[in-house]
Design an enzyme around this catalytic site. Structure first.
Site, PDB file in Angstrom:
ATOM      1  N   LYS A 236       0.836  -1.205   0.000  1.00 47.73           N
ATOM      2  CA  LYS A 236       0.000   0.000   0.000  1.00 47.73           C
ATOM      3  C   LYS A 236       0.872   1.255   0.000  1.00 47.73           C
ATOM      4  O   LYS A 236       0.682   2.158  -0.792  1.00 47.73           O
ATOM      5  CB  LYS A 236      -0.918  -0.041   1.226  1.00 47.73           C
ATOM      6  CG  LYS A 236      -1.846   1.138   1.353  1.00 47.73           C
ATOM      7  CD  LYS A 236      -2.809   0.922   2.511  1.00 47.73           C
ATOM      8  CE  LYS A 236      -3.573   2.192   2.825  1.00 47.73           C
ATOM      9  NZ  LYS A 236      -4.506   2.009   3.945  1.00 47.73           N
TER      10      LYS A 236
ATOM     11  N   GLU B 153      10.604  -4.587   4.447  1.00 43.83           N
ATOM     12  CA  GLU B 153      10.685  -6.014   4.088  1.00 43.83           C
ATOM     13  C   GLU B 153      10.347  -6.219   2.615  1.00 43.83           C
ATOM     14  O   GLU B 153      11.037  -6.926   1.874  1.00 43.83           O
ATOM     15  CB  GLU B 153       9.694  -6.838   4.922  1.00 43.83           C
ATOM     16  CG  GLU B 153      10.028  -6.944   6.394  1.00 43.83           C
ATOM     17  CD  GLU B 153       9.327  -5.888   7.223  1.00 43.83           C
ATOM     18  OE1 GLU B 153       9.140  -4.751   6.724  1.00 43.83           O
ATOM     19  OE2 GLU B 153       8.982  -6.189   8.378  1.00 43.83           O
TER      20      GLU B 153
ATOM     21  N   GLY C 127      -4.974  -2.205   5.196  1.00 42.22           N
ATOM     22  CA  GLY C 127      -4.222  -3.368   4.717  1.00 42.22           C
ATOM     23  C   GLY C 127      -4.932  -4.684   4.993  1.00 42.22           C
ATOM     24  O   GLY C 127      -5.077  -5.532   4.106  1.00 42.22           O
ATOM     25  N   ARG C 128      -5.394  -4.850   6.227  1.00 40.21           N
ATOM     26  CA  ARG C 128      -6.007  -6.147   6.599  1.00 40.21           C
ATOM     27  C   ARG C 128      -7.411  -6.299   6.042  1.00 40.21           C
ATOM     28  O   ARG C 128      -8.041  -7.340   6.250  1.00 40.21           O
ATOM     29  CB  ARG C 128      -5.982  -6.301   8.122  1.00 40.21           C
ATOM     30  CG  ARG C 128      -6.630  -5.153   8.875  1.00 40.21           C
ATOM     31  CD  ARG C 128      -6.233  -5.171  10.339  1.00 40.21           C
ATOM     32  NE  ARG C 128      -6.671  -3.989  11.066  1.00 40.21           N
ATOM     33  CZ  ARG C 128      -6.031  -2.827  11.112  1.00 40.21           C
ATOM     34  NH1 ARG C 128      -4.920  -2.671  10.407  1.00 40.21           N
ATOM     35  NH2 ARG C 128      -6.486  -1.825  11.825  1.00 40.21           N
TER      36      ARG C 128
ATOM     37  N   GLU D  17      -5.044  -6.800  15.039  1.00 41.24           N
ATOM     38  CA  GLU D  17      -4.556  -5.490  14.631  1.00 41.24           C
ATOM     39  C   GLU D  17      -5.683  -4.463  14.712  1.00 41.24           C
ATOM     40  O   GLU D  17      -5.443  -3.284  14.945  1.00 41.24           O
ATOM     41  CB  GLU D  17      -4.005  -5.567  13.199  1.00 41.24           C
ATOM     42  CG  GLU D  17      -2.881  -4.583  12.956  1.00 41.24           C
ATOM     43  CD  GLU D  17      -2.136  -4.865  11.670  1.00 41.24           C
ATOM     44  OE1 GLU D  17      -1.089  -5.524  11.729  1.00 41.24           O
ATOM     45  OE2 GLU D  17      -2.602  -4.432  10.608  1.00 41.24           O
TER      46      GLU D  17
ATOM     47  N   HIS E 250      -4.792 -33.452  18.401  1.00 38.35           N
ATOM     48  CA  HIS E 250      -3.706 -34.323  18.860  1.00 38.35           C
ATOM     49  C   HIS E 250      -2.582 -33.500  19.464  1.00 38.35           C
ATOM     50  O   HIS E 250      -1.463 -34.002  19.625  1.00 38.35           O
ATOM     51  CB  HIS E 250      -3.212 -35.172  17.697  1.00 38.35           C
ATOM     52  CG  HIS E 250      -4.304 -36.024  17.141  1.00 38.35           C
ATOM     53  ND1 HIS E 250      -4.542 -37.305  17.565  1.00 38.35           N
ATOM     54  CD2 HIS E 250      -5.294 -35.731  16.253  1.00 38.35           C
ATOM     55  CE1 HIS E 250      -5.609 -37.785  16.940  1.00 38.35           C
ATOM     56  NE2 HIS E 250      -6.086 -36.844  16.133  1.00 38.35           N
TER      57      HIS E 250
ATOM     58  N   LYS F 240       7.967  -0.578  12.766  1.00 38.54           N
ATOM     59  CA  LYS F 240       8.633  -0.217  11.510  1.00 38.54           C
ATOM     60  C   LYS F 240       9.685   0.867  11.771  1.00 38.54           C
ATOM     61  O   LYS F 240      10.814   0.800  11.305  1.00 38.54           O
ATOM     62  CB  LYS F 240       7.615   0.301  10.483  1.00 38.54           C
ATOM     63  CG  LYS F 240       6.678  -0.768   9.894  1.00 38.54           C
ATOM     64  CD  LYS F 240       5.786  -0.199   8.774  1.00 38.54           C
ATOM     65  CE  LYS F 240       4.794  -1.206   8.226  1.00 38.54           C
ATOM     66  NZ  LYS F 240       3.963  -0.752   7.131  1.00 38.54           N
TER      67      LYS F 240
HETATM   68  C1  G6Q Z   1      -2.579  -3.921   7.890  1.00 38.20           C
HETATM   69  C2  G6Q Z   1      -1.358  -3.352   8.407  1.00 38.20           C
HETATM   70  C3  G6Q Z   1      -0.082  -4.027   7.949  1.00 38.20           C
HETATM   71  C4  G6Q Z   1       0.309  -3.682   6.517  1.00 38.20           C
HETATM   72  C5  G6Q Z   1       1.743  -4.122   6.285  1.00 38.20           C
HETATM   73  C6  G6Q Z   1       2.194  -3.887   4.872  1.00 38.20           C
HETATM   74  O1  G6Q Z   1      -3.675  -3.498   8.135  1.00 38.20           O
HETATM   75  O2  G6Q Z   1      -1.318  -2.007   8.220  1.00 38.20           O
HETATM   76  O3  G6Q Z   1      -0.139  -5.422   8.081  1.00 38.20           O
HETATM   77  O4  G6Q Z   1      -0.556  -4.279   5.621  1.00 38.20           O
HETATM   78  O5  G6Q Z   1       2.580  -3.454   7.180  1.00 38.20           O
HETATM   79  O6  G6Q Z   1       2.089  -2.548   4.525  1.00 38.20           O
HETATM   80  P1  G6Q Z   1       2.231  -2.095   3.035  1.00 38.20           P
HETATM   81  O7  G6Q Z   1       1.120  -2.683   2.250  1.00 38.20           O
HETATM   82  O8  G6Q Z   1       2.184  -0.605   3.054  1.00 38.20           O
HETATM   83  O9  G6Q Z   1       3.556  -2.616   2.546  1.00 38.20           O
END
Ligand code: G6Q
Length: 532
Positions: A198, A204, A258-259, A344, A375, A495
């Site tokens: 996003k 990463e 994001g989620r 989150e 199990h 971050k």
């Molecule tokens: C989701 C969070 C988090 C995010 C990641 C990746 O709701 O904000 O999990 O999706 O940190 O972020 P980017 O899509 O910006 O790389």
């Protein structure tokens, strides 16, 4: 807080699920609700009808219906970021315009969906090839968190919808092992990368994308990058800086968290793997539950009831975790997906106005598929000192061709809910001929709450319904707890701190003094790296 629930908690104190079921032969029917192809049976919770009514009233008093409308119509309910929360607009009917902040979001969504579909069709048909003219056979999605978990979970879940045209792999961890594993055995000439971020600033993802780019360039040369990399992002400038042109970028908007983003362009790798028609089915499933959540009366509203049962378990019974136990190997990644969605969103300790929450908020969500978990950790679920509410998710239609085994799977699922709810009394154990010294060990307390979510079959549409049900459940709980379910400052802190430490590792001087623990461990690592 929630003092309205006190008399009900008092009345139900000491009652048992055995007694509640014995008192009301219709209990299962009364405490079940249907939405789309989902059936929620919440009768095996320590609740009765007046307690459910009190919870519903609580939701009404907290303005649930108004808050829900505010979300659907694009009010800026994410107040700490001053943003609308409009993942529901991503699956809105194409002929239902919605104007928010001066933009017709439906038109914008449809425009991107159209571009995604055209791109997907061209890749899947072989019209769009790699730099050497070879067909793409694998798509590698590079993203993390919300830009990874959703697509990864859906592609895994919809195994039966994959036709083999394109395989999808996922890379999230900055641990190089993840990318190495994902690239293992791949031919650069037939590999397509989707860099999904996003913000397009996530360390990463950028590190993995840069490494993947080097891998491709080593094999096919610099000119191949444009044919093999596309981006999903809201940040056109950073995408350009990375070297991906705007024509190869699929956008979304700041009102998609994001989620909550798998139905946006973040789902591109899903569409590539399952095709456009099935992706639209997935969206239709989400839309089914959006419509249900928005219009069904609260007392027949599946996400609302799921949420209220959770509030009862969390705030009245003091249960701090929730186990998600899909009786489906194909849903093995659902617990991890819901863990992010829930934790989150509602892992917050202040309310919208910044005051202490004054009550427990989001539970710890965890889980594994059944029967495997039986199990392993179910021992604690049955006899441990910490009661854990469970969401069992089961499918009526077999998911594999080994249909007889599905009978065993279902029987196990139902048997577990029985054992959790009704346990085994010392008298029953003794009556089975167990010696007195073993009776305490073989007694099961019961009264451990569970929901059973029964789905007809694991189709794209049903999966959309299931995920949307949980999205809305999380929303309802956020409203009851008064928190902002749509920011994630905890993620942002991690971050920022990691970026600062990477700079130190690379020898940058200055910055605030470190605590002795972090300083010592950093030095240990730097020395080891220096000597290797
Ligand atoms: C989701 C969070 C988090 C995010 C990641 C990746 O709701 O904000 O999990 O999706 O940190 O972020 P980017 O899509 O910006 O790389």
């Amino acid at each position: 807080m929630f003092t309205e629930l006190d008399p009900h908690a008092e009345r139900l104190r000491g009652t048992t699920l055995r007694a509640l079921f014995a008192d009301d032969p219709e209990r299962a029917e009364r405490m079940s609700v249907q939405a789309g192809t989902l059936l929620l049976d919440f009768s095996k919770n320590l609740l009765d009808a007046p307690a459910v009514e009190a919870l519903l009233q609580l939701a009404r008093d907290r303005g649930l219906e108004q808050r829900r409308e505010a979300m659907f119509t694009g009010e800026h309910i994410n107040t700490t970021e001053d943003r609308a929360v409009l993942h529901t607009a991503l699956r809105r009917p194409a002929d239902a315009p919605l104007e928010v902040d001066g933009q017709d979001v439906t038109a914008a969504v449809q425009e991107v969906l159209g571009r995604m579909a055209a791109f997907t069709d061209s890749v899947r048909s072989g019209e769009r090839t790699g730099a050497t003219g070879q067909r793409f056979t694998t798509v590698v999605n590079i993203g993390i968190g919300g830009s990874d978990l959703g697509p990864r979970m859906v592609v895994r879940a919809l195994r039966r919808s994959l036709d083999g045209t394109l395989a999808a792999r996922f890379v999230a961890n900055v641990d190089g092992a993840d990318l190495e594993t994902a690239l293992d055995g791949l031919d650069a000439a037939s590999t397509l990368f989707v860099v999904c971020s996003k913000t397009f600033t996530t360390a990463e993802t950028l590190a993995n994308a840069a490494a993947a780019r080097r891998w491709l360039v080593d094999a096919l040369g610099e000119d191949a990058v444009g044919r093999h990399f596309v981006a999903v992002s809201t940040n056109a400038e950073e995408v350009r800086t990375f070297g991906i042109s705007e024509d190869e970028m699929f956008g979304f908007w700041d009102w998609v968290g994001g989620r909550y983003s798998l139905t946006s362009a973040v789902g591109l790798s899903i569409m590539l793997a399952i095709g456009t028609a099935q992706f639209r089915e997935l969206l239709a499933g989400f839309a089914d539950l959006d419509e249900h959540f928005r219009t069904a009366p609260v007392e027949r509203n599946l996400p609302v009831l799921l949420a209220l049962v959770g509030v009862w378990n969390r705030n009245v019974l003091g249960m701090s975790t929730l186990a998600v136990l899909p009786y489906s190997q194909d849903l093995e990644l659902l617990p991890a997906y819901l863990q992010q969605l829930d934790m989150e969103s509602n892992g917050k300790s202040v309310t919208l106005d910044g005051a202490p929450a004054g009550t427990d908020t989001g539970p710890i969500v965890w889980g594994q598929p059944g029967t495997n978990g039986q199990h392993a950790f179910y021992q604690l679920l049955h006899q441990g000192t910490t009661p854990v509410p469970c969401d069992m998710i089961a499918f009526l239609a077999p998911l594999s061709d080994l249909t007889d085994q599905h009978d065993v799977l279902m029987a196990n699922c139902l048997a577990q809910t029985q054992a959790l709810a009704f346990g085994r009394t010392p008298q029953e154990v003794a009556a089975a001929g167990i010696g007195p010294e073993l009776v305490p060990h073989r007694t099961f307390p019961g009264n451990r709450p569970s929901n059973t979510l029964v789905v007809d079959a694991l189709t794209p549409r049903a999966l959309g319904q299931l995920v949307a049900a949980y999205e809305h459940k999380v929303f309802v709980q956020g409203v009851l707890w008064g928190v902002n379910s749509f920011d994630q400052w905890g993620v942002e802190l991690g971050k920022t701190l990691a970026t600062a430490l990477v700079k130190r590792l690379h020898g940058e001087q200055g910055g605030a003094a470190l605590d002795s623990s972090t300083d010592r461990l950093l030095t240990l690592y730097r020395d080891r790296r220096g000597s290797s």
